[in-house]
Write a protein that holds these residues in place. Structure first.
Motif, short mmCIF file in Angstrom:
data_model
loop_
_atom_site.label_atom_id
_atom_site.label_comp_id
_atom_site.label_asym_id
_atom_site.label_seq_id
_atom_site.Cartn_x
_atom_site.Cartn_y
_atom_site.Cartn_z
N ARG A 123 0.83 -1.21 0.00
CA ARG A 123 0.00 0.00 0.00
C ARG A 123 0.87 1.27 0.00
N LEU A 124 1.93 1.19 0.77
CA LEU A 124 2.84 2.34 0.82
C LEU A 124 3.45 2.60 -0.55
N TRP A 125 3.90 1.49 -1.19
CA TRP A 125 4.50 1.60 -2.52
C TRP A 125 3.51 2.24 -3.49
N ASN A 126 2.28 1.74 -3.47
CA ASN A 126 1.27 2.29 -4.37
C ASN A 126 1.02 3.76 -4.10
N TYR A 127 1.01 4.09 -2.81
CA TYR A 127 0.72 5.49 -2.45
C TYR A 127 1.84 6.42 -2.92
N VAL A 128 3.08 5.98 -2.65
CA VAL A 128 4.22 6.84 -3.00
C VAL A 128 4.34 6.99 -4.51
N THR A 129 4.19 5.89 -5.24
CA THR A 129 4.28 6.02 -6.71
C THR A 129 3.16 6.90 -7.24
N GLY A 130 1.97 6.79 -6.63
CA GLY A 130 0.87 7.66 -7.03
C GLY A 130 1.21 9.12 -6.76
N LEU A 131 1.80 9.33 -5.57
CA LEU A 131 2.15 10.68 -5.15
C LEU A 131 3.11 11.33 -6.13
N LEU A 132 4.12 10.53 -6.56
CA LEU A 132 5.12 11.06 -7.48
C LEU A 132 4.49 11.47 -8.80
N GLN A 133 3.33 10.86 -9.11
CA GLN A 133 2.64 11.26 -10.33
C GLN A 133 1.60 12.34 -10.05
N GLY A 134 1.63 12.86 -8.84
CA GLY A 134 0.71 13.94 -8.51
C GLY A 134 -0.66 13.43 -8.07
N ASP A 135 -0.76 12.14 -7.73
CA ASP A 135 -2.05 11.59 -7.34
C ASP A 135 -2.06 11.37 -5.83
N LEU A 136 -2.92 12.11 -5.13
CA LEU A 136 -2.96 12.02 -3.67
C LEU A 136 -3.88 10.90 -3.19
N GLY A 137 -4.51 10.18 -4.11
CA GLY A 137 -5.41 9.10 -3.71
C GLY A 137 -6.86 9.54 -3.72
N ILE A 138 -7.72 8.61 -3.25
CA ILE A 138 -9.17 8.86 -3.27
C ILE A 138 -9.66 8.93 -1.82
N SER A 139 -10.48 9.91 -1.52
CA SER A 139 -11.04 10.03 -0.17
C SER A 139 -12.00 8.86 0.08
N TYR A 140 -11.87 8.21 1.24
CA TYR A 140 -12.79 7.12 1.57
C TYR A 140 -14.21 7.63 1.71
N ARG A 141 -14.31 8.81 2.27
CA ARG A 141 -15.62 9.29 2.66
C ARG A 141 -16.41 9.79 1.46
N THR A 142 -15.77 10.66 0.66
CA THR A 142 -16.53 11.28 -0.43
C THR A 142 -16.29 10.59 -1.76
N ARG A 143 -15.34 9.64 -1.79
CA ARG A 143 -14.97 8.93 -3.03
C ARG A 143 -14.49 9.89 -4.11
N GLU A 144 -14.04 11.04 -3.69
CA GLU A 144 -13.49 12.00 -4.64
C GLU A 144 -11.98 11.94 -4.58
N PRO A 145 -11.29 12.40 -5.62
CA PRO A 145 -9.83 12.54 -5.47
C PRO A 145 -9.53 13.48 -4.31
N VAL A 146 -8.47 13.13 -3.53
CA VAL A 146 -8.15 13.90 -2.33
C VAL A 146 -7.90 15.38 -2.66
N TRP A 147 -7.23 15.61 -3.80
CA TRP A 147 -6.92 16.98 -4.17
C TRP A 147 -8.19 17.83 -4.28
N ASN A 148 -9.27 17.20 -4.81
CA ASN A 148 -10.52 17.96 -4.95
C ASN A 148 -11.12 18.30 -3.59
N VAL A 149 -10.81 17.46 -2.57
CA VAL A 149 -11.30 17.75 -1.22
C VAL A 149 -10.48 18.87 -0.59
N ILE A 150 -9.14 18.84 -0.84
CA ILE A 150 -8.24 19.78 -0.19
C ILE A 150 -8.29 21.16 -0.83
N GLU A 151 -8.36 21.16 -2.14
CA GLU A 151 -8.18 22.40 -2.89
C GLU A 151 -9.09 23.55 -2.42
N PRO A 152 -10.41 23.31 -2.23
CA PRO A 152 -11.24 24.45 -1.78
C PRO A 152 -10.89 24.93 -0.37
#
Lengths: 305, 311
Positions: free
Chosen positions: B67-96
């Motif tokens: 899971r860590l490997w997947n997360y870090v490789t995602g991160l390096l591509q600018g992907d912060l993952g998906i929020s469990y709660r809203t099922r949205e990309p994390v960036w969309n939750v953080i950005e506003p």
């Protein structure tokens, strides 16, 4: 003194300075400096020579304060002037060069600006004109490539160069009196001579009187016409330089002269001991006239007046 | 200069990786997960099948290193993952949440600087005076105030009793809403800045070049303006940088108190529901803010102080 001498530029009369209104640092010092004359003040550390210089300029910092006497500068009683009037004299009519060229300049301003400031505050010039004058001033103190140096910051210059900048700044407004407080003590021996020569030349050319504070008898001998010897807040002897070295009158002066390191004394096989005193002189029982080789910094006597 | 900035940005990467690693490991060892929280709501019997289904969906059935490997490789591509709660990309939750948080931090710091620095200056120019003592008493009090209590006090006085300002909430572009939280957040940096400035001014006033300035015949105001101020700025810049940098993390309590929709309150909410991807994203944002501010401080140093060379 006598009537054929010119009026002194600075006349220090019975100057007394105390610390925190309790400890007397200076016990009534009097001397005159004639126009164009170089007057030396010698004495060991703590004898009150630097404090005298600072008092003349009005730069004593608390807890030090003048508590008696008078300072006449060109017939004006300095101690009776307002703070504002004294400030106007500072830098313009009387200037000072300090011991530490490393820290005496603002590290965040260019050399040119710090010199130009003198012309701005005392001559009311605009910055552009003042800057051009600053380059001229640098040229006068024989700084190579003055244009370039004017744009430099203090950390980019050597100690000797910085002291030249200090001199340029002090002499910028052609003052009547320059107070030089150990101007070469912090410098390399090889640079010292050049800086002293510079001070002597410029002041002779402008007729500037110099109060040279130093513990270096060699410097005093080269620079000064007259010397005052200070010991524990008192002026114990005042003579023409030559006379002082040939015939020191006061025991303290003799001690001071005897303490000079002499070139060649080792080679001559006289690696002898230091001058021996025939008795131990403690701080309390040593009288005013006792020859001293060791002194506590500053006497601690109660103010009597 | 550009070279310097690029190098500093590269230097941020190891720090960020370390933060990611620590947060990841902590949250994989703490008991309870988003799914167990979801499942226990209102039901006694746990639906094992549904749980396994959800676990697989979020990839939580995989071992931690994977899971860590997947997360870090995602991160390096600018992907912060998906929020469990809203099922949205994390960036969309953080950005506003980003802008309100930055706005609050800058506002609080602005207040702290505008009030704290002049106070420190005035105190130092008359050391030992009544003004000096009073300022320092206020400064120490400001440092020791618990900020949530001070926030509540502000709310009580200015919103409840006087009714001058809204007690909580956020409206884009509303100055009224930001005043109380900014004051609550700015008090302690203000007190610290007042103290640091005072100490700095006293320090610089004792410097040899200030004596030179006096010997040149400069008046005290001119001396302070031309020679003291810049040198003091060099001394207090570090404090200011650290304070702005830490502001976003410190804002957590205040944001929660004033219902300010910033990174801080998002972080608290996400921790409560174990929405780990959002928690990691929020922590990362706070860390990046700190690093960027520090880089800006270093650049400011180089601009102010000619002795510091950059690049």
């Amino acid at each position: 003194m006598s009537d054929h001498l010119p009026d002194p530029i600075l006349s220090v009369r019975d100057l007394r300075i105390c610390a925190a209104r309790q400890h007397q640092i200076l016990h009534g010092v009097s001397f005159d400096i004639l126009p164009g004359e170089t007057y030396g003040l010698v004495g060991e550390s703590g004898s009150g020579k630097s404090v005298t210089g600072l008092a003349v300029l009005g730069l004593l910092k608390r807890p030090l304060a003048v508590n008696g006497g008078a300072l006449y500068f060109k017939d004006r009683e300095l101690l009776k002037l307002s703070a504002r009037e004294r400030r106007r004299l500072r830098g313009d009519r009387m200037a000072m060069v300090f011991q530490e060229p490393m820290t005496a300049l603002n590290p965040l301003a260019t050399i040119g600006r710090q010199i130009a400031e003198m012309f701005v505050i005392h001559r009311g010039m605009g910055w552009t004109q003042a800057r051009a004058k600053a380059v001229e001033a640098l040229e006068n103190v024989r700084v190579p490539a003055p244009e370039e140096r004017a744009r430099a910051y203090p950390h980019q210059l050597s100690g000797g160069m910085r002291q030249r900048v200090m001199i340029a700044m002090a002499l910028a407004c052609r003052p009547d009196l320059l107070i030089a407080d150990e101007p070469t003590t912090a410098l390399d021996v090889t640079v010292q001579a050049g800086v002293l020569e510079l001070i002597a030349d410029l002041c002779r050319a402008e007729g500037t009187a110099v109060l040279l504070v130093s513990h270096d008898l060699g410097v005093i001998a080269n620079m000064c016409q007259r010397v005052g010897v200070m010991d524990r807040g008192r002026l114990v002897e005042e003579q023409d330089t030559r006379a002082l070295f040939e015939n020191p009158l006061h025991p303290y002066t003799r001690g001071l002269l005897a303490a000079r390191p002499r070139l060649g004394s080792r080679i001559a096989g006289q690696r002898g001991r230091l001058t021996e005193l025939d008795q131990v002189v403690t701080a309390s029982d040593r009288g005013r006239d006792a020859p001293t080789l060791v002194t506590p910094r500053g006497p601690r006597e109660e103010v009597t007046a | 200069m550009l070279h310097f900035i690029l190098r500093r940005m590269l230097q941020m990467i190891p720090t960020m990786l370390a933060v990611v690693l620590i947060v990841f490991v902590i949250f994989s060892v703490v008991p309870g997960s988003f799914i167990s929280g979801l499942m226990s709501e209102g039901r006694n019997a746990t639906n094992i099948q549904a749980m396994q289904h959800l676990n697989a969906q979020f990839g939580l059935d995989q071992p931690v290193p994977v899971r860590l490997w997947n997360y870090v490789t995602g991160l390096l591509q600018g992907d912060l993952g998906i929020s469990y709660r809203t099922r949205e990309p994390v960036w969309n939750v953080i950005e506003p949440r980003l802008w309100p948080s930055i706005k609050l931090a800058l506002m609080a710091m602005g207040l702290a600087a505008v009030v704290g620095i002049p106070l420190g200056f005035m105190a130092a120019l008359r050391p030992g005076s009544i003004f000096d003592s009073a300022t320092m008493v206020v400064a120490v009090s400001g440092l020791s105030l618990p900020e949530f209590w001070f926030g509540l006090l502000l709310m009580y006085v200015f919103a409840l009793q006087l009714g001058w300002l809204p007690s909580f909430g956020y409206q884009p572009g509303s100055l009224q809403h930001i005043i109380l939280p900014a004051i609550a957040l700015g008090v302690s940096p203000m007190a610290l800045l007042a103290r640091t400035t005072r100490a700095g001014v006293l320090d610089v006033m004792n410097a040899d070049f200030v004596r030179t300035g006096r010997a040149k015949g400069l008046s005290e105001p001119r001396l302070v303006k031309a020679h003291v101020a810049r040198n003091v700025l060099v001394l207090i810049l570090t404090t200011m940088g650290l304070q702005i940098g830490a502001m976003m993390g410190q804002a957590i309590v205040i944001e929660k108190l004033f219902s300010w929709p910033g990174i801080g309150s998002l972080l608290v909410d996400s921790v409560a529901t174990r929405d780990i991807p959002v928690v990691q994203g929020a922590v990362l944002v706070i860390v990046v803010w700190f690093l960027v501010i520090n880089m800006l401080v270093d650049i400011a140093y180089a601009v102010i102080d000619p002795r510091i060379k950059v690049g």
